[in-house]
Design an enzyme around this catalytic site. Structure first.
Site, PDB file in Angstrom:
ATOM      1  N   GLU A 124      53.109  33.850  29.385  1.00 25.23           N
ATOM      2  CA  GLU A 124      52.811  33.783  30.822  1.00 25.23           C
ATOM      3  C   GLU A 124      52.593  32.337  31.261  1.00 25.23           C
ATOM      4  O   GLU A 124      53.174  31.867  32.236  1.00 25.23           O
ATOM      5  CB  GLU A 124      51.560  34.622  31.133  1.00 25.23           C
ATOM      6  CG  GLU A 124      51.175  34.578  32.614  1.00 25.23           C
ATOM      7  CD  GLU A 124      49.970  35.446  32.947  1.00 25.23           C
ATOM      8  OE1 GLU A 124      49.115  35.666  32.068  1.00 25.23           O
ATOM      9  OE2 GLU A 124      49.883  35.901  34.100  1.00 25.23           O
ATOM     10  N   THR A 162      49.082  42.191  39.830  1.00 23.76           N
ATOM     11  CA  THR A 162      50.225  41.860  40.669  1.00 23.76           C
ATOM     12  C   THR A 162      51.343  42.893  40.502  1.00 23.76           C
ATOM     13  O   THR A 162      51.704  43.238  39.366  1.00 23.76           O
ATOM     14  CB  THR A 162      50.740  40.458  40.286  1.00 23.76           C
ATOM     15  OG1 THR A 162      49.647  39.548  40.375  1.00 23.76           O
ATOM     16  CG2 THR A 162      51.871  40.009  41.203  1.00 23.76           C
TER      17      THR A 162
HETATM   18  C1  LIG Z   1      47.287  35.640  42.549  1.00 25.51           C
HETATM   19  C2  LIG Z   1      46.688  36.203  41.304  1.00 25.51           C
HETATM   20  C3  LIG Z   1      47.408  37.094  40.540  1.00 25.51           C
HETATM   21  C4  LIG Z   1      46.863  37.653  39.402  1.00 25.51           C
HETATM   22  N1  LIG Z   1      47.591  38.574  38.698  1.00 25.51           N
HETATM   23  C5  LIG Z   1      47.037  39.204  37.635  1.00 25.51           C
HETATM   24  C6  LIG Z   1      47.737  40.245  36.973  1.00 25.51           C
HETATM   25  O1  LIG Z   1      48.856  40.598  37.335  1.00 25.51           O
HETATM   26  N2  LIG Z   1      47.131  40.871  35.947  1.00 25.51           N
HETATM   27  C7  LIG Z   1      45.887  40.531  35.513  1.00 25.51           C
HETATM   28  O2  LIG Z   1      45.410  41.147  34.550  1.00 25.51           O
HETATM   29  N3  LIG Z   1      45.176  39.536  36.126  1.00 25.51           N
HETATM   30  C8  LIG Z   1      45.730  38.875  37.179  1.00 25.51           C
HETATM   31  N4  LIG Z   1      45.016  37.886  37.836  1.00 25.51           N
HETATM   32  C9  LIG Z   1      43.656  37.596  37.405  1.00 25.51           C
HETATM   33  C10 LIG Z   1      43.470  36.242  36.729  1.00 25.51           C
HETATM   34  O3  LIG Z   1      44.003  36.250  35.434  1.00 25.51           O
HETATM   35  C11 LIG Z   1      41.967  35.958  36.709  1.00 25.51           C
HETATM   36  O4  LIG Z   1      41.557  35.849  38.058  1.00 25.51           O
HETATM   37  C12 LIG Z   1      41.631  34.690  35.957  1.00 25.51           C
HETATM   38  O5  LIG Z   1      41.843  34.859  34.585  1.00 25.51           O
HETATM   39  C13 LIG Z   1      40.156  34.257  36.193  1.00 25.51           C
HETATM   40  O6  LIG Z   1      39.283  35.289  35.949  1.00 25.51           O
HETATM   41  P1  LIG Z   1      38.148  35.679  37.020  1.00 25.51           P
HETATM   42  O7  LIG Z   1      38.814  35.829  38.353  1.00 25.51           O
HETATM   43  O8  LIG Z   1      37.402  36.837  36.488  1.00 25.51           O
HETATM   44  O9  LIG Z   1      37.216  34.405  37.121  1.00 25.51           O
HETATM   45  P2  LIG Z   1      36.038  34.004  36.114  1.00 25.51           P
HETATM   46  O10 LIG Z   1      36.489  34.174  34.717  1.00 25.51           O
HETATM   47  O11 LIG Z   1      34.802  34.746  36.526  1.00 25.51           O
HETATM   48  O12 LIG Z   1      35.873  32.466  36.413  1.00 25.51           O
HETATM   49  C14 LIG Z   1      35.106  31.956  37.522  1.00 25.51           C
HETATM   50  C15 LIG Z   1      35.106  30.439  37.433  1.00 25.51           C
HETATM   51  O13 LIG Z   1      34.437  30.022  36.215  1.00 25.51           O
HETATM   52  C16 LIG Z   1      35.282  29.166  35.436  1.00 25.51           C
HETATM   53  N5  LIG Z   1      35.069  29.445  34.014  1.00 25.51           N
HETATM   54  C17 LIG Z   1      34.957  30.663  33.423  1.00 25.51           C
HETATM   55  N6  LIG Z   1      34.818  30.517  32.074  1.00 25.51           N
HETATM   56  C18 LIG Z   1      34.843  29.187  31.830  1.00 25.51           C
HETATM   57  C19 LIG Z   1      34.737  28.403  30.637  1.00 25.51           C
HETATM   58  N7  LIG Z   1      34.581  28.986  29.442  1.00 25.51           N
HETATM   59  N8  LIG Z   1      34.833  27.047  30.747  1.00 25.51           N
HETATM   60  C20 LIG Z   1      34.998  26.459  31.964  1.00 25.51           C
HETATM   61  N9  LIG Z   1      35.082  27.143  33.138  1.00 25.51           N
HETATM   62  C21 LIG Z   1      35.002  28.491  33.061  1.00 25.51           C
HETATM   63  C22 LIG Z   1      36.686  29.540  35.855  1.00 25.51           C
HETATM   64  O14 LIG Z   1      37.603  28.481  35.614  1.00 25.51           O
HETATM   65  C23 LIG Z   1      36.521  29.831  37.339  1.00 25.51           C
HETATM   66  O15 LIG Z   1      36.542  28.630  38.074  1.00 25.51           O
HETATM   67  C24 LIG Z   1      45.555  37.294  38.988  1.00 25.51           C
HETATM   68  C25 LIG Z   1      44.820  36.382  39.741  1.00 25.51           C
HETATM   69  C26 LIG Z   1      45.371  35.835  40.901  1.00 25.51           C
HETATM   70  C27 LIG Z   1      44.556  34.874  41.696  1.00 25.51           C
END
Ligand SMILES: Cc1cc2nc3c(=O)[nH]c(=O)nc-3n(C[C@H](O)[C@H](O)[C@H](O)COP(=O)(O)OP(=O)(O)OC[C@H]3O[C@@H](n4cnc5c(N)ncnc54)[C@H](O)[C@@H]3O)c2cc1C
Length: 409
Positions: A242, A159
């Site tokens: 955060e 972001t």
């Molecule tokens: C609007 C927005 C802004 C963001 N800004 C930033 C930013 O500025 N900097 C940054 O670094 N990141 C940022 N992110 C990223 C955000 O931190 C990640 O999208 C988030 O941590 C989830 O990771 P992923 O997308 O890889 O999903 P995944 O980790 O692949 O998860 C996929 C699904 O599996 C579930 N899941 C995964 N592991 C488990 C578990 N152990 N137990 C139960 N369920 C599980 C998750 O809940 C999710 O539903 C942003 C995301 C969004 C949407």
């Protein structure tokens, strides 16, 4: 004994409040916030220890309870000081507490004043295509070369990276250590050679976030925050701040924020309204108020600077209540929720976490991200289960393996 302790507590808190009050008088005596350039005013605020009162003296604070910051902010705003914007969220709420907790005195002196004045804006380079919830599995490499590090990899969902001067960056400095132990944390200069920021468009039409490619970026060791291999612990400070800050970003006063928008739509814009919808509105109003009070209580219980895992309560509730409120707004607007909205690509310079009155069409779409950004709702539930309730942990088969031996696709 209890009475004595209470009396001592209240004497200590009134003397702390007295110190803060005297510093505010001193600051306002020196500069009029309504007419002084905000950067110069904020620098004086920092120097008097009123930037974050709970930070140590000499680093923008006075070593006092964080609850006293409210007194500072309210007095300065009412005297005409310009409040920080959501644009400054990453620096103020996340980078500042991380740098002051883990950084050397040199890096604290160099980075904190510019962060507080708003001269440097910050973003967060944590997530990667293969590491989001499992952040400790990240692949971006940091290789030591004399007094520098050479960093290469791909970050994603970053972001406001397109308007940032510095980034909180976690990279893998030792692939042979278990995944949580081989990480190192840096305050990356976003203007360095090899940093390439590309827009990613959200379903709101806005490209608020980005993917960031790092190709042989040379980072001085003096920009390291915390010890080599200690990046996970440092990153935890960032993440706990955060979660708490996202959770607390909703409604400052009763009935304000997203629920105010739902009430406004109910009275001004909704078509035929049903008793079931009224019931949903009332329940959500109560949940929004419970969230607000929970945040107030958490704020006053928080004595030291960094919050604990209980910050996940607010983050989880903020996401779920916000989404439910904007679902209701969309239902009340009916087909009207789908029109009068501009989906064309825009490069946002503001964090879209909360929206102003009248923005329900956009916020219905934007709030879908609330249960993903800053850690998903499932992950918050895991944290609460394991670290607050003490329930058995998630199954983690790769915890003790060297990162280089963990299977990846
Ligand atoms: C609007 C927005 C802004 C963001 N800004 C930033 C930013 O500025 N900097 C940054 O670094 N990141 C940022 N992110 C990223 C955000 O931190 C990640 O999208 C988030 O941590 C989830 O990771 P992923 O997308 O890889 O999903 P995944 O980790 O692949 O998860 C996929 C699904 O599996 C579930 N899941 C995964 N592991 C488990 C578990 N152990 N137990 C139960 N369920 C599980 C998750 O809940 C999710 O539903 C942003 C995301 C969004 C949407």
């Amino acid at each position: 004994m209890g009475d004595q302790a209470t009396a001592t507590d209240s004497t200590a808190s009134s003397s702390s409040s007295g110190i803060v009050g005297a510093r505010i008088d001193q600051l306002l005596g020196r500069a009029d916030p309504a007419t002084t350039d905000p950067v110069s005013f904020r620098l004086q605020q920092y120097e008097l220890g009123l930037a974050w009162v709970h930070f140590p003296e000499g680093f923008g604070g006075l070593g006092l309870p964080p609850s006293l910051q409210r007194e500072v902010d309210e007095r300065l705003w009412s005297a005409g000081a310009k409040p920080h914007g959501l644009f400054e969220f990453f620096g103020l709420a996340m980078a500042g507490p991380t740098v002051v907790t883990h950084g050397s005195d040199e890096i604290r002196h160099r980075l904190l004043p510019r962060l507080f004045t708003g001269e440097d804006s910050w973003c967060q380079l944590f997530s990667e295509p293969g590491a989001g919830s499992d952040l400790a599995g990240l692949s971006t490499r940091a290789v030591r070369d004399g007094d520098e590090w050479v960093i290469s990899g791909q970050k994603v969902w970053n972001t406001l990276a397109h308007v940032s001067d510095r980034a909180m960056l976690v990279a893998r400095s030792d692939p042979e250590a278990p995944k949580h132990k081989g990480l190192t944390y840096f305050a990356l200069d976003m203007h360095a050679v090899g940093v390439d920021v590309r827009p990613l468009r959200q379903m709101t039409g806005e490209a608020e976030f980005n993917e960031v490619y790092l190709t042989d970026v040379r980072v001085p060791d003096t920009d390291r925050v915390g010890g080599i291999g200690d990046g996970w612990r440092v990153a935890m400070s960032t993440l706990m701040n955060e979660r708490t800050s996202i959770g607390g970003s909703g409604a400052p006063v009763r009935g304000s924020g997203p629920i105010a928008e739902a009430v406004r739509i109910w009275s001004e814009e909704a078509g035929p309204r049903t008793a079931v919808q009224l019931d949903r509105l009332m329940r959500l109003w109560i949940e929004a108020e419970v969230l607000r009070l929970t945040n107030l209580r958490a704020g006053s219980n928080r004595r030291a600077g960094n919050p604990g895992p209980e910050g996940s309560i607010a983050k989880l509730q903020f996401a779920e209540v916000n989404k439910a409120i904007y679902d209701l707004c969309a239902d009340l607007l009916g087909a009207g929720a789908l029109v009068d909205y501009d989906y064309t690509l825009r490069r946002s310079e503001h964090l879209g976490l909360v929206g102003p009155p009248g923005s329900a069409r956009k916020m219905f779409l934007r709030s879908r991200a609330n249960s993903i950004e800053g850690g998903t709702s499932e992950i918050q539930r895991n944290i609460l289960g394991e670290r607050v309730l003490g329930l058995p942990g998630d199954v983690r088969t790769d915890k003790d393996l060297p990162w280089s031996k963990v299977p990846r696709n």
